[in-house]
Scaffold this motif. Structure first.
Motif, PDB file in Angstrom:
ATOM      1  N   VAL A 143      -2.234  34.634  40.743  1.00  0.00           N
ATOM      2  CA  VAL A 143      -3.788  34.328  40.956  1.00  0.00           C
ATOM      3  C   VAL A 143      -4.203  35.758  40.569  1.00  0.00           C
ATOM      4  N   VAL A 144      -5.426  35.793  39.911  1.00  0.00           N
ATOM      5  CA  VAL A 144      -6.125  36.833  39.693  1.00  0.00           C
ATOM      6  C   VAL A 144      -7.680  37.010  40.188  1.00  0.00           C
ATOM      7  N   THR A 145      -7.995  37.795  40.846  1.00  0.00           N
ATOM      8  CA  THR A 145      -9.565  37.749  41.371  1.00  0.00           C
ATOM      9  C   THR A 145      -9.999  39.243  41.127  1.00  0.00           C
ATOM     10  N   GLN A 146     -11.579  39.119  41.076  1.00  0.00           N
ATOM     11  CA  GLN A 146     -12.080  40.376  40.625  1.00  0.00           C
ATOM     12  C   GLN A 146     -12.726  40.815  41.936  1.00  0.00           C
ATOM     13  N   ARG A 147     -12.511  42.150  42.025  1.00  0.00           N
ATOM     14  CA  ARG A 147     -12.679  42.736  43.295  1.00  0.00           C
ATOM     15  C   ARG A 147     -14.227  43.278  43.477  1.00  0.00           C
ATOM     16  N   PRO A 148     -14.820  43.792  44.609  1.00  0.00           N
ATOM     17  CA  PRO A 148     -16.211  44.152  44.667  1.00  0.00           C
ATOM     18  C   PRO A 148     -16.313  45.437  43.493  1.00  0.00           C
ATOM     19  N   SER A 149     -15.246  46.238  43.340  1.00  0.00           N
ATOM     20  CA  SER A 149     -15.441  47.590  42.599  1.00  0.00           C
ATOM     21  C   SER A 149     -15.483  47.449  41.069  1.00  0.00           C
ATOM     22  N   GLY A 150     -14.988  45.770  40.775  1.00  0.00           N
ATOM     23  CA  GLY A 150     -15.141  45.616  39.370  1.00  0.00           C
ATOM     24  C   GLY A 150     -13.492  45.683  38.776  1.00  0.00           C
ATOM     25  N   ASN A 151     -12.742  46.183  39.801  1.00  0.00           N
ATOM     26  CA  ASN A 151     -11.126  46.201  39.376  1.00  0.00           C
ATOM     27  C   ASN A 151     -10.729  44.586  39.718  1.00  0.00           C
ATOM     28  N   PHE A 152      -9.368  44.451  39.143  1.00  0.00           N
ATOM     29  CA  PHE A 152      -8.940  43.064  39.397  1.00  0.00           C
ATOM     30  C   PHE A 152      -7.615  43.181  39.962  1.00  0.00           C
ATOM     31  N   THR A 153      -7.272  42.181  40.895  1.00  0.00           N
ATOM     32  CA  THR A 153      -5.958  42.159  41.691  1.00  0.00           C
ATOM     33  C   THR A 153      -5.249  41.005  41.091  1.00  0.00           C
ATOM     34  N   VAL A 154      -4.068  41.226  40.981  1.00  0.00           N
ATOM     35  CA  VAL A 154      -2.978  40.161  40.385  1.00  0.00           C
ATOM     36  C   VAL A 154      -1.978  40.037  41.419  1.00  0.00           C
ATOM     37  N   GLU A 155      -1.947  38.857  42.063  1.00  0.00           N
ATOM     38  CA  GLU A 155      -1.054  38.417  43.102  1.00  0.00           C
ATOM     39  C   GLU A 155      -0.219  37.308  42.579  1.00  0.00           C
ATOM     40  N   VAL A 156       1.208  37.748  42.642  1.00  0.00           N
ATOM     41  CA  VAL A 156       2.116  36.647  42.297  1.00  0.00           C
ATOM     42  C   VAL A 156       3.124  36.248  43.385  1.00  0.00           C
ATOM     43  N   THR A 157       3.455  34.963  43.406  1.00  0.00           N
ATOM     44  CA  THR A 157       4.224  34.467  44.599  1.00  0.00           C
ATOM     45  C   THR A 157       5.842  34.141  43.909  1.00  0.00           C
ATOM     46  N   THR A 158       6.662  34.405  44.548  1.00  0.00           N
ATOM     47  CA  THR A 158       8.095  34.329  44.219  1.00  0.00           C
ATOM     48  C   THR A 158       8.689  32.949  44.746  1.00  0.00           C
ATOM     49  N   GLU A 159       8.179  32.474  45.490  1.00  0.00           N
ATOM     50  CA  GLU A 159       8.673  31.260  46.326  1.00  0.00           C
ATOM     51  C   GLU A 159       7.668  29.868  46.148  1.00  0.00           C
ATOM     52  N   LEU A 160       8.422  28.963  45.966  1.00  0.00           N
ATOM     53  CA  LEU A 160       7.677  27.627  45.605  1.00  0.00           C
ATOM     54  C   LEU A 160       7.164  27.080  46.947  1.00  0.00           C
ATOM     55  N   VAL A 161       7.958  27.446  47.819  1.00  0.00           N
ATOM     56  CA  VAL A 161       7.278  26.989  49.096  1.00  0.00           C
ATOM     57  C   VAL A 161       7.242  28.300  50.325  1.00  0.00           C
ATOM     58  N   PRO A 162       5.977  28.213  50.693  1.00  0.00           N
ATOM     59  CA  PRO A 162       5.573  29.548  51.780  1.00  0.00           C
ATOM     60  C   PRO A 162       6.549  29.742  52.734  1.00  0.00           C
ATOM     61  N   ASN A 163       6.949  30.638  52.994  1.00  0.00           N
ATOM     62  CA  ASN A 163       7.800  31.242  54.157  1.00  0.00           C
ATOM     63  C   ASN A 163       7.333  30.680  55.525  1.00  0.00           C
ATOM     64  N   PRO A 164       8.064  29.640  56.377  1.00  0.00           N
ATOM     65  CA  PRO A 164       7.311  29.233  57.462  1.00  0.00           C
ATOM     66  C   PRO A 164       6.921  30.082  58.387  1.00  0.00           C
ATOM     67  N   ARG A 165       7.721  31.495  58.514  1.00  0.00           N
ATOM     68  CA  ARG A 165       7.473  32.418  59.447  1.00  0.00           C
ATOM     69  C   ARG A 165       6.162  33.337  58.994  1.00  0.00           C
ATOM     70  N   ARG A 166       6.524  33.801  57.750  1.00  0.00           N
ATOM     71  CA  ARG A 166       5.476  34.781  57.145  1.00  0.00           C
ATOM     72  C   ARG A 166       4.291  34.267  56.309  1.00  0.00           C
ATOM     73  N   GLY A 167       4.416  32.881  55.808  1.00  0.00           N
ATOM     74  CA  GLY A 167       3.474  32.578  54.969  1.00  0.00           C
ATOM     75  C   GLY A 167       3.842  33.058  53.548  1.00  0.00           C
ATOM     76  N   VAL A 168       2.886  33.136  52.636  1.00  0.00           N
ATOM     77  CA  VAL A 168       2.982  33.603  51.519  1.00  0.00           C
ATOM     78  C   VAL A 168       2.901  35.339  51.465  1.00  0.00           C
ATOM     79  N   ASP A 169       3.827  36.008  50.850  1.00  0.00           N
ATOM     80  CA  ASP A 169       3.816  37.358  50.867  1.00  0.00           C
ATOM     81  C   ASP A 169       3.832  37.717  49.356  1.00  0.00           C
ATOM     82  N   PRO A 170       2.553  37.915  48.699  1.00  0.00           N
ATOM     83  CA  PRO A 170       2.588  38.134  47.350  1.00  0.00           C
ATOM     84  C   PRO A 170       2.753  39.398  46.920  1.00  0.00           C
ATOM     85  N   GLY A 171       3.303  39.614  45.645  1.00  0.00           N
ATOM     86  CA  GLY A 171       3.566  40.664  45.060  1.00  0.00           C
ATOM     87  C   GLY A 171       2.015  41.237  44.558  1.00  0.00           C
TER      88      GLY A 171
END
Length: 266
Positions: A220-248
C-alpha cells in the motif's frame, strides 16, 4: 481505571445503549494516592487501563497519581485528576462505540481489531483468535473524524485520542506495550492512497524491490502531508489475531529514492 463521561463528567457507562454492566471504580483521595504511590500496600497497582482497540493494556499507576512507569502528562485534567476513555454528550458518536472495546466487558478469548480504509473506520471482533469469524461491530465514515492525537502518558506510549466532528472522543490503546500501532498513522495525519497506475517508474521499481525483499503479499502506497510517500507491505495473507497487521515500512521520494522522514510521515 477507565471512565465513561459526559461533558459534565458524570459517569455514563450504565446509560450506554446495549452495554452490559461493568465494574465500578472510585477516584482515590489525595491521601490514598500518596499511599498508593509509595507502595505502602506492598503491591504495585496496575490500574491505568484504557479502552483497548485490541486487548487490555495496563501500566503501573492509578487515577490521580503519576508513579514510576508513566510518562509526563500533557493533559492533567484527563490523565491524572480523571481518566476518561470516552467523552460523550447525549446523542454523540462516541456513545455508539461497541462495548467489546472495554477490557472489563469483553468476553474471554474475544478480540477486536481497528480497520482503517480510505473511506471508513471499522471495529471488527472475533472469538478464539479465529479471524474467519470476524464481524463488524461498528463503523463510521472518515469524514466524521475531526482529529487524532497520539498520547504518551501511560507506559504504552502509543495511545490515541480520536475526536469526532460532534466534539465527542474516545481514547484507544494498541494491543501490546511495545507496539507503535501503525494503523493510527493513517488517522493522525492526512494521507492520500496512491494506486499502482499513479506511481512513477522509479516508484514502481522501488515498490517491487521492497516487496521482493520482504517476501510481501501486498503493498500500500500513500502520500504523506510532507510530500513523501510511504510504502507499507504485508507478509501475511491473514492478519495476526493478536497484533493485527504489522507492515514493513519504507519512505520514498517522487522517483522512488530513499528519503528521510519528515513530521507527519509516521
Amino acid at each position: 481505571m477507565r471512565w465513561f463521561r459526559d461533558t459534565a463528567r458524570n459517569d455514563i457507562q450504565n446509560d450506554l445503549p446495549g452495554w452490559p454492566e461493568g465494574p465500578a471504580f472510585t477516584i482515590l483521595s489525595k491521601s490514598q494516592r500518596r499511599t498508593r504511590a509509595t507502595g505502602a500496600f506492598g503491591v504495585r497497582a496496575a490500574a491505568l487501563a484504557v479502552l483497548a482497540a485490541v486487548e487490555m493494556v495496563a501500566a503501573a499507576g492509578s487515577v490521580g497519581s503519576s508513579p514510576r512507569g508513566t510518562g509526563r502528562s500533557h493533559d492533567h485534567e484527563n490523565e491524572v485528576d480523571d481518566f476518561p476513555v470516552m467523552w460523550a454528550g447525549s446523542d454523540t458518536l462516541a456513545r455508539t462505540l461497541p462495548w467489546q472495546l472495554d477490557p472489563s466487558r469483553c468476553p474471554e478469548n474475544y478480540r477486536t481489531h481497528l480497520v482503517v480504509t480510505d473511506r471508513r473506520i471499522l471495529v471488527i471482533g472475533f472469538p478464539d483468535d479465529d479471524t474467519s469469524q470476524d464481524e463488524v461491530l461498528w463503523q463510521i465514515d472518515r469524514d466524521h473524524v475531526a482529529n487524532v492525537e497520539r498520547r504518551a502518558f501511560s507506559k504504552v506510549g502509543a495511545e490515541a485520542v480520536i475526536t469526532f466532528t460532534d466534539g465527542s472522543w474516545c481514547r484507544l490503546a494498541p494491543p501490546e506495550a511495545s507496539d507503535y500501532w501503525e494503523v493510527v498513522r493513517h488517522l493522525a495525519y492526512d494521507s492520500r492512497l496512491v494506486p499502482p497506475e499513479a506511481l512513477t517508474p522509479g516508484q514502481k521499481e522501488a515498490v517491487t524491490a521492497f516487496s521482493a525483499e520482504r517476501h510481501a503479499h501486498h503493498a500500500v502506497v500513500t502520500q504523506r502531508p510532507s510530500g513523501n510517500f510511504t510504502v507499507e507491505v504485508t507478509t501475511e495473507l491473514v492478519p495476526n489475531p493478536r497484533r493485527g497487521v504489522d507492515p514493513g515500512l519504507r519512505i520514498m521520494g517522487p522517483d522512488g529514492e530513499s528519503v528521510k522522514f519528515k513530521p507527519g510521515d509516521l
